[in-house]
Design an enzyme around this catalytic site. Structure first.
Site, mmCIF file in Angstrom:
data_model
loop_
_atom_site.group_PDB
_atom_site.id
_atom_site.type_symbol
_atom_site.label_atom_id
_atom_site.label_comp_id
_atom_site.label_asym_id
_atom_site.label_seq_id
_atom_site.Cartn_x
_atom_site.Cartn_y
_atom_site.Cartn_z
ATOM 1 N N SER A 147 16.074 -33.629 -41.527
ATOM 2 C CA SER A 147 15.797 -33.522 -42.550
ATOM 3 C C SER A 147 15.065 -31.744 -42.834
ATOM 4 C CB SER A 147 14.575 -33.856 -42.115
ATOM 5 O OG SER A 147 13.575 -33.969 -44.061
ATOM 6 N N HIS A 175 14.348 -42.437 -44.464
ATOM 7 C CA HIS A 175 14.484 -40.812 -43.976
ATOM 8 C C HIS A 175 14.303 -40.746 -42.350
ATOM 9 C CE1 HIS A 175 14.878 -37.023 -44.743
ATOM 10 N NE2 HIS A 175 13.182 -36.902 -44.345
HETATM 11 C C1 GCU Z 1 9.932 -33.290 -47.417
HETATM 12 C C2 GCU Z 1 10.946 -31.878 -48.507
HETATM 13 C C3 GCU Z 1 12.690 -31.913 -47.640
HETATM 14 C C4 GCU Z 1 12.793 -31.949 -46.033
HETATM 15 C C5 GCU Z 1 11.560 -33.045 -46.208
HETATM 16 C C6 GCU Z 1 11.398 -32.780 -44.003
HETATM 17 O O1 GCU Z 1 10.601 -34.372 -48.160
HETATM 18 O O2 GCU Z 1 10.718 -32.070 -49.125
HETATM 19 O O3 GCU Z 1 12.943 -30.874 -48.349
HETATM 20 O O4 GCU Z 1 14.241 -32.231 -46.157
HETATM 21 O O5 GCU Z 1 10.537 -32.869 -46.208
HETATM 22 O O6 GCU Z 1 11.722 -31.828 -43.077
HETATM 23 O O7 GCU Z 1 11.100 -33.457 -43.410
#
Ligand code: GCU
Length: 407
Positions: free
Chosen positions: A246, A387
């Site tokens: 992420s 995710h």
């Molecule tokens: C949010 C953000 C993303 C990121 C994610 C994370 O969803 O919008 O860009 O990758 O957090 O790091 O958990």
């Protein structure tokens, strides 16, 4: 910070494949002069620097210089960690600049029965070293701005860190909490508690954010962790893999772009500002990133708000900076926010730089079905599910490292 938007730009987000604009993805091989890159030499000595400079100036900020001095203090050592499978160390790494200092805490597992030097995976964690493993005697790290642990529950994130599998496959694992390097909060206080405070103590957070970013600090921290691992006799730092999920996947990519010692670079669900193409306008946008996470990027990144479809660059440029080293891009079927197809296509477009080196890069132009692994100098898979980074993802990344780095 100054360019921060007032209304929430999240209302404009689309996640409909039919609405993706039919715009060409720019080729990274066109130099600023308009000429095409001629060959790998030309890429490495001219165009690559242009692209790296661009991202430094416009997106992730300057790479910090080395501290005056760095020290590693072993706070604990355990010979029979993970039911005897590993040796464990907890190492306090301190950076010194003039009379100032800043420390981070690294947790390290080394396979116990290795006969020769082992490759190493390095990754930052979100909630503290003690959350990555079930062991109940790891030091607590990962403190918020109030000094309290952001997550007091031990092992809370262990599904993301299959440590036993990693050491059984013969890899060492080093992790550190990203808050140690730059506390991930969009407030001035976070800058003051970050590593930047020892380098530029007189600059305000606003001044710092013109040139630096949180992602830049985290990525720099990964390089310093690799420096520290240079003191470990049993680790082969020439076979280092940097892994991030992420926002920390965005970070892993930026670390890989700046530090060529990372032989394998893993972006897991890094999404926009990471592997995903902005120009597809599918999922998160630049304006949304800048609105919610102003500290992740330099202030100047705001000038691209609402220009996603019309950019003259895209994240295939960032991925190209890894070439010809090994790059793994992982997505998840339910992680539409991060645009799996856009993550895949950025890898396809970055392959034009790999081809300069006589290798293919991404082995196929067709987005694979869920849970099918594409293995190449650029590898890709899309795990079924949410995710996250799970053992299934790690399994693929370790296999890629084994195949390409001669483990
Ligand atoms: C949010 C953000 C993303 C990121 C994610 C994370 O969803 O919008 O860009 O990758 O957090 O790091 O958990």
């Amino acid at each position: 910070m100054s360019g921060m938007q007032k209304s929430n730009p999240g209302d404009k987000v689309k996640m409909i494949e039919e609405a993706v604009p039919c715009r060409q993805i720019p080729s990274v091989l066109v130099k600023n002069s308009g000429k095409m890159v001629a060959n790998a030499w030309d890429w490495l000595h001219s165009r690559r620097n242009e692209v790296l400079d661009f991202y430094t100036r416009e997106v992730y900020g300057k790479w910090l210089k080395n501290p005056d001095k760095m020290s590693c203090e072993i706070l604990s050592e355990k010979d029979d960690a993970l039911h005897g499978k590993a040796r464990r160390k907890e190492i306090k790494i301190t950076f010194y600049k003039e009379n100032r200092q800043h420390s981070i805490l690294m947790l390290l597992y080394i396979p116990r029965n290795a006969k020769s030097k082992v490759p190493v995976c390095l990754g930052l964690n979100f909630k503290g070293n003690h959350t990555t493993v079930a062991e109940d005697d790891c030091l607590i790290s990962g403190r918020g701005l109030d000094g309290e642990p952001v997550e007091p529950v031990r092992g809370a994130q262990q599904e993301r860190w299959p440590v036993e599998m990693i050491v059984e496959r013969g890899f060492a694992l080093a992790t550190c909490c990203y808050h140690d390097i730059f506390p991930d909060f969009p407030v001035a206080e976070a800058w003051k508690k970050s590593v930047y405070s020892i380098f530029s103590p007189d600059k305000t957070p606003e001044e710092l954010n013109k040139e630096y970013s949180a992602i830049g600090a985290w990525a720099w921290g990964l390089s310093r962790m690799l420096d520290a691992l240079g003191c470990e006799e049993s680790i082969d730092c020439r076979r280092a893999m940097v892994v991030g999920h992420s926002r920390l996947g965005k970070t892993a990519l930026w670390a890989g772009a700046n530090d060529c010692r990372f032989q394998v670079v893993v972006s897991n669900d890094s999404g926009h500002g990471g592997a995903a193409l902005f120009k597809r306008c599918f999922g998160e946008t630049i304006a949304v990133l800048n609105y919610n996470f102003p500290h992740w990027f330099v202030d100047g990144f705001n000038k691209y708000n609402d220009m996603d479809a019309d950019l003259e660059f895209d994240q295939n440029f960032l991925l190209s900076l890894i070439a010809p080293r090994i790059l793994c891009i992982g997505s998840a079927t339910e992680d539409l926010w991060a645009d799996p197809k856009g993550e895949f296509l950025a890898g396809v477009h970055a392959s034009e730089v790999y081809r300069l080196f006589g290798v293919a890069g991404m082995p196929s132009n067709k987005h694979p079905e869920p849970d099918v692994n594409l293995t190449g100098e650029i590898s890709y898979h899309m795990r079924s599910g949410k995710h996250n980074i799970l053992a299934q993802d790690w399994d693929h990344y370790l296999s890629v490292a084994e195949k390409f780095t001669g483990h």
